[in-house]
Structure formats: structure tokens, C-alpha cells
Design a protein around this motif. Structure first.
Motif, PDB file in Angstrom:
ATOM      1  N   MET A 103      39.703  31.685  50.971  1.00  0.00           N
ATOM      2  CA  MET A 103      39.999  31.797  49.548  1.00  0.00           C
ATOM      3  C   MET A 103      39.478  33.114  49.020  1.00  0.00           C
ATOM      4  SD  MET A 103      37.168  29.283  47.808  1.00  0.00           S
ATOM      5  CE  MET A 103      37.589  29.850  46.163  1.00  0.00           C
ATOM      6  N   CYS A 104      39.736  33.371  47.771  1.00  0.00           N
ATOM      7  CA  CYS A 104      39.212  34.573  47.116  1.00  0.00           C
ATOM      8  C   CYS A 104      38.593  34.147  45.796  1.00  0.00           C
ATOM      9  CB  CYS A 104      40.331  35.587  46.885  1.00  0.00           C
ATOM     10  SG  CYS A 104      39.788  37.069  45.999  1.00  0.00           S
ATOM     11  N   GLY A 105      37.262  34.243  45.704  1.00  0.00           N
ATOM     12  CA  GLY A 105      36.572  33.801  44.510  1.00  0.00           C
ATOM     13  C   GLY A 105      35.985  34.918  43.685  1.00  0.00           C
ATOM     14  N   ARG A 106      35.954  36.127  44.222  1.00  0.00           N
ATOM     15  CA  ARG A 106      35.499  37.327  43.512  1.00  0.00           C
ATOM     16  C   ARG A 106      36.254  38.532  44.071  1.00  0.00           C
ATOM     17  NH1 ARG A 106      30.179  36.423  41.531  1.00  0.00           N
ATOM     18  NH2 ARG A 106      30.193  34.297  40.716  1.00  0.00           N
ATOM     19  N   PHE A 107      36.580  39.474  43.201  1.00  0.00           N
ATOM     20  CA  PHE A 107      37.152  40.725  43.679  1.00  0.00           C
ATOM     21  C   PHE A 107      36.769  41.847  42.728  1.00  0.00           C
ATOM     22  CE2 PHE A 107      40.437  39.222  40.787  1.00  0.00           C
ATOM     23  CZ  PHE A 107      41.086  40.347  40.301  1.00  0.00           C
ATOM     24  N   ALA A 108      37.221  43.040  43.019  1.00  0.00           N
ATOM     25  CA  ALA A 108      36.837  44.201  42.214  1.00  0.00           C
ATOM     26  C   ALA A 108      38.037  45.104  42.003  1.00  0.00           C
ATOM     27  CB  ALA A 108      35.706  44.980  42.899  1.00  0.00           C
ATOM     28  N   LEU A 109      38.018  45.809  40.886  1.00  0.00           N
ATOM     29  CA  LEU A 109      38.987  46.863  40.599  1.00  0.00           C
ATOM     30  C   LEU A 109      38.201  48.042  40.034  1.00  0.00           C
ATOM     31  CD1 LEU A 109      41.838  48.002  40.414  1.00  0.00           C
ATOM     32  CD2 LEU A 109      42.058  46.901  38.169  1.00  0.00           C
ATOM     33  N   THR A 110      37.872  48.971  40.922  1.00  0.00           N
ATOM     34  CA  THR A 110      37.042  50.114  40.527  1.00  0.00           C
ATOM     35  C   THR A 110      37.840  51.405  40.451  1.00  0.00           C
ATOM     36  OG1 THR A 110      36.402  50.474  42.846  1.00  0.00           O
ATOM     37  CG2 THR A 110      34.987  49.055  41.517  1.00  0.00           C
ATOM     38  N   ALA A 111      39.120  51.366  40.774  1.00  0.00           N
ATOM     39  CA  ALA A 111      39.966  52.550  40.673  1.00  0.00           C
ATOM     40  C   ALA A 111      40.183  52.911  39.206  1.00  0.00           C
ATOM     41  CB  ALA A 111      41.309  52.302  41.355  1.00  0.00           C
ATOM     42  N   SER A 112      40.481  54.168  38.964  1.00  0.00           N
ATOM     43  CA  SER A 112      40.726  54.624  37.595  1.00  0.00           C
ATOM     44  C   SER A 112      42.123  54.192  37.140  1.00  0.00           C
ATOM     45  CB  SER A 112      40.623  56.149  37.538  1.00  0.00           C
ATOM     46  OG  SER A 112      41.705  56.741  38.255  1.00  0.00           O
ATOM     47  N   PRO A 113      42.356  54.133  35.822  1.00  0.00           N
ATOM     48  CA  PRO A 113      43.707  53.823  35.334  1.00  0.00           C
ATOM     49  C   PRO A 113      44.762  54.783  35.886  1.00  0.00           C
ATOM     50  CG  PRO A 113      42.125  53.668  33.550  1.00  0.00           C
ATOM     51  CD  PRO A 113      41.371  54.235  34.724  1.00  0.00           C
ATOM     52  N   LYS A 114      44.391  56.040  36.093  1.00  0.00           N
ATOM     53  CA  LYS A 114      45.335  57.010  36.638  1.00  0.00           C
ATOM     54  C   LYS A 114      45.740  56.632  38.059  1.00  0.00           C
ATOM     55  CE  LYS A 114      45.941  61.992  37.415  1.00  0.00           C
ATOM     56  NZ  LYS A 114      45.285  63.331  37.302  1.00  0.00           N
ATOM     57  N   GLU A 115      44.774  56.189  38.855  1.00  0.00           N
ATOM     58  CA  GLU A 115      45.075  55.771  40.231  1.00  0.00           C
ATOM     59  C   GLU A 115      45.943  54.515  40.244  1.00  0.00           C
ATOM     60  OE1 GLU A 115      41.283  56.964  42.942  1.00  0.00           O
ATOM     61  OE2 GLU A 115      40.853  55.651  41.248  1.00  0.00           O
ATOM     62  N   VAL A 116      45.668  53.584  39.351  1.00  0.00           N
ATOM     63  CA  VAL A 116      46.463  52.364  39.278  1.00  0.00           C
ATOM     64  C   VAL A 116      47.890  52.685  38.847  1.00  0.00           C
ATOM     65  CG1 VAL A 116      46.697  50.127  38.141  1.00  0.00           C
ATOM     66  CG2 VAL A 116      44.433  50.933  38.841  1.00  0.00           C
ATOM     67  N   ASP A 117      48.027  53.561  37.858  1.00  0.00           N
ATOM     68  CA  ASP A 117      49.357  53.968  37.404  1.00  0.00           C
ATOM     69  C   ASP A 117      50.138  54.643  38.527  1.00  0.00           C
ATOM     70  OD1 ASP A 117      51.571  54.756  35.912  1.00  0.00           O
ATOM     71  OD2 ASP A 117      50.590  56.551  35.151  1.00  0.00           O
ATOM     72  N   ALA A 118      49.465  55.487  39.317  1.00  0.00           N
ATOM     73  CA  ALA A 118      50.138  56.190  40.405  1.00  0.00           C
ATOM     74  C   ALA A 118      50.660  55.221  41.462  1.00  0.00           C
ATOM     75  CB  ALA A 118      49.185  57.196  41.044  1.00  0.00           C
ATOM     76  N   THR A 119      49.974  54.112  41.654  1.00  0.00           N
ATOM     77  CA  THR A 119      50.391  53.132  42.664  1.00  0.00           C
ATOM     78  C   THR A 119      51.444  52.176  42.140  1.00  0.00           C
ATOM     79  OG1 THR A 119      48.199  53.228  43.699  1.00  0.00           O
ATOM     80  CG2 THR A 119      49.570  51.317  44.222  1.00  0.00           C
ATOM     81  N   PHE A 120      51.309  51.740  40.888  1.00  0.00           N
ATOM     82  CA  PHE A 120      52.173  50.685  40.361  1.00  0.00           C
ATOM     83  C   PHE A 120      53.223  51.177  39.367  1.00  0.00           C
ATOM     84  CE2 PHE A 120      48.369  48.616  41.869  1.00  0.00           C
ATOM     85  CZ  PHE A 120      48.835  47.451  42.449  1.00  0.00           C
ATOM     86  N   SER A 121      53.166  52.439  38.955  1.00  0.00           N
ATOM     87  CA  SER A 121      54.128  52.992  37.985  1.00  0.00           C
ATOM     88  C   SER A 121      54.104  52.182  36.690  1.00  0.00           C
ATOM     89  CB  SER A 121      55.538  53.029  38.565  1.00  0.00           C
ATOM     90  OG  SER A 121      55.589  53.823  39.724  1.00  0.00           O
TER      91      SER A 121
END
Length: 256
Positions: A1-19
Motif C-alpha cells: 500500500m501507500c500511506g505516505r508520499f512526497a512532492l518536493t519538485a517545484s511547480p515549474k518542474e511539475v508543469d514541465a512534466t504534466f503540461s
């Protein structure tokens, strides 16, 4: 299962991956826990002809899916994960699998090795090459008795890949970037047509890093919880007892 995770990338990096042209700024999050808001990417309205941008948008949802038919949330379990092998059959997830598949940007997740039903070691599990990854997610909008609406979501899981199976037998489903559009397309892609995407990641994709038990507490939200610690040491074997020697043999040399 997955009970904890993290998102430490910048908004710019997320935008570049997901448009995601509508993405708002957000701080790094090192310890995302159930019931907290999580970022989700869903299919949006088709864009104008000739546009090179995919039809996606982002939103914040509560981590813990609530099906629309639930009457009393106090008596309903917290659905943070959905088994990909049975999601199309379960009443809680069936509708979302058909109509509301989503992507969840992440930098990695945490898992605990258990021995005898007890957690013995926490691990921060991240892509070896770094970057942002996408968990496969499901979304439902729940209408509360008072009329207010709340967007909720869950993470799909699958069998663990070989590199992390010694820690836990399950892991989040990860969708490759080239498959984003097919996964999000609930208009023309039925669940059976995207079933091939819900598989374990390739061996050696992830790197498990032993970390301290700081991650166990939701209040700990800083980067320290991802610092590597020494793996638990195996107990030393008992030393063999020295045999007593008689006076006749005390002057003899011994290899032990």
C-alpha cells in the motif's frame, strides 16, 4: 500500500512534466498523509483545434476517496488506496475507474518493512534518476448532506517490483509520461483498455533509502525525514564458549 508520499519538485518542474498552464505555486511537501489535500491532474475540456497543449487541469482533493452513494462518512472506512486488480469490480471504485481516472504528481513514497506485524524500518522510495513521477489515481466528488461538495481521491496500487518487494508486497501504480493522455482519456478508453498500464514498475527504477522514524509523525514535514540512516544491524551471533584446558594442554598453541 501507500500511506505516505512526497512532492518536493517545484511547480515549474511539475508543469514541465504534466503540461498544466493553470498550476498555482505550492511549497515542497515532504510528508503527505491521508485526509490531507493532494494535487491531482485530470482531463479537461478539449482545447481549440491546432493547440499543442493537452486538455488537462489540476485541482486539490482530499486524500481518501468517498463514493457518491455513502450516506454517513463517519461509518465509512478511509479509502486511500485501491487495488488495481479489483478496482473495476468494487462498488467503491468502479464508477471512478470508468469516468474519473487521474494522475497524482509525486517525488516518491514511503514504505515500512514489517516483521511479525510490527514496523521495523521506514524507507523513502524515490526514482533513481530523480524527477517527478505520476501515480495512477481515482477521483470522486462527494456531496455532503448540507449540500457542499468535496473532491476526494485514492491511489491505485499493484504488486511491488523486485527492487522493493523485500520491503512491502504492494506499490503505487506509476504511469509513464507517454501514457498520460491514454490513462486520462475516460471518453474513449474504457478500464479494460488501460489495464495494461496498471503494472509494477521496471526493476531498478526505484531506489529505497532507509530513513528514521520521523516520518511516522504527521507533524514532521521537513526534509530531515528523507535523510538516509544506517539500515538496522543484524544481532551479533553469540560468541562460542572457550573450552577449559587442563594443565597438561595449557602450554599448547591454539587456533581458537
Amino acid at each position: 500500500m501507500c500511506g505516505r508520499f512526497a512532492l518536493t519538485a517545484s511547480p515549474k518542474e511539475v508543469d514541465a512534466t504534466f503540461s498544466l498552464p493553470d498550476l498555482e505555486a505550492f511549497p515542497p511537501r515532504y510528508n503527505i498523509a491521508p485526509t490531507q489535500p493532494i494535487l491531482m491532474v485530470v482531463a479537461g475540456e478539449p482545447r481549440e483545434p491546432g493547440s499543442n497543449l493537452p486538455d488537462r487541469h489540476s485541482l486539490l482533493v482530499r486524500w481518501g476517496l468517498i463514493p457518491t452513494w455513502v450516506k454517513d462518512t463517519r461509518e465509512f472506512p478511509l479509502l486511500i488506496n485501491a487495488r488495481s486488480e479489483t478496482a473495476t469490480e468494487k462498488a467503491s471504485f468502479r464508477t471512478a475507474m470508468r469516468h474519473r481516472r487521474a494522475l497524482i504528481p509525486a517525488s516518491g513514497f514511503y514504505e515500512w518493512r514489517q516483521v511479525g506485524g510490527k514496523r521495523t524500518q521506514a524507507y523513502w522510495i524515490r526514482p533513481k534518476r530523480g524527477g517527478v513521477i505520476a501515480f495512477a489515481g481515482l477521483m470522486e466528488t462527494y456531496a455532503e448532506p448540507g449540500g457542499a461538495e468535496m473532491d476526494t481521491g485514492a491511489i491505485l496500487t499493484t504488486k511491488a517490483s523486485r527492487d522493493i518487494a523485500h520491503i512491502h508486497d504492494r506499490m503505487p501504480v506509476v504511469i509513464h509520461q507517454q501514457d498520460f493522455s491514454r490513462w486520462l482519456d475516460c471518453r474513449s478508453q474504457e478500464p479494460r483498455e488501460v489495464a495494461d498500464l496498471m503494472r509494477p514498475m521496471e526493476p531498478d527504477f526505484f531506489e529505497p533509502i532507509p530513513v528514521s522514524d520521523l516520518v511516522n509523525k504527521v507533524a514532521n514535514t521537513g526534509p530531515r525525514i528523507q535523510e538516509r540512516v544506517g539500515a538496522p544491524e543484524a544481532p551479533e551471533p553469540p560468541k562460542p564458549e572457550r573450552r577449559k584446558t587442563s594443565p597438561a594442554t595449557q602450554d599448547q598453541m591454539s587456533l581458537f
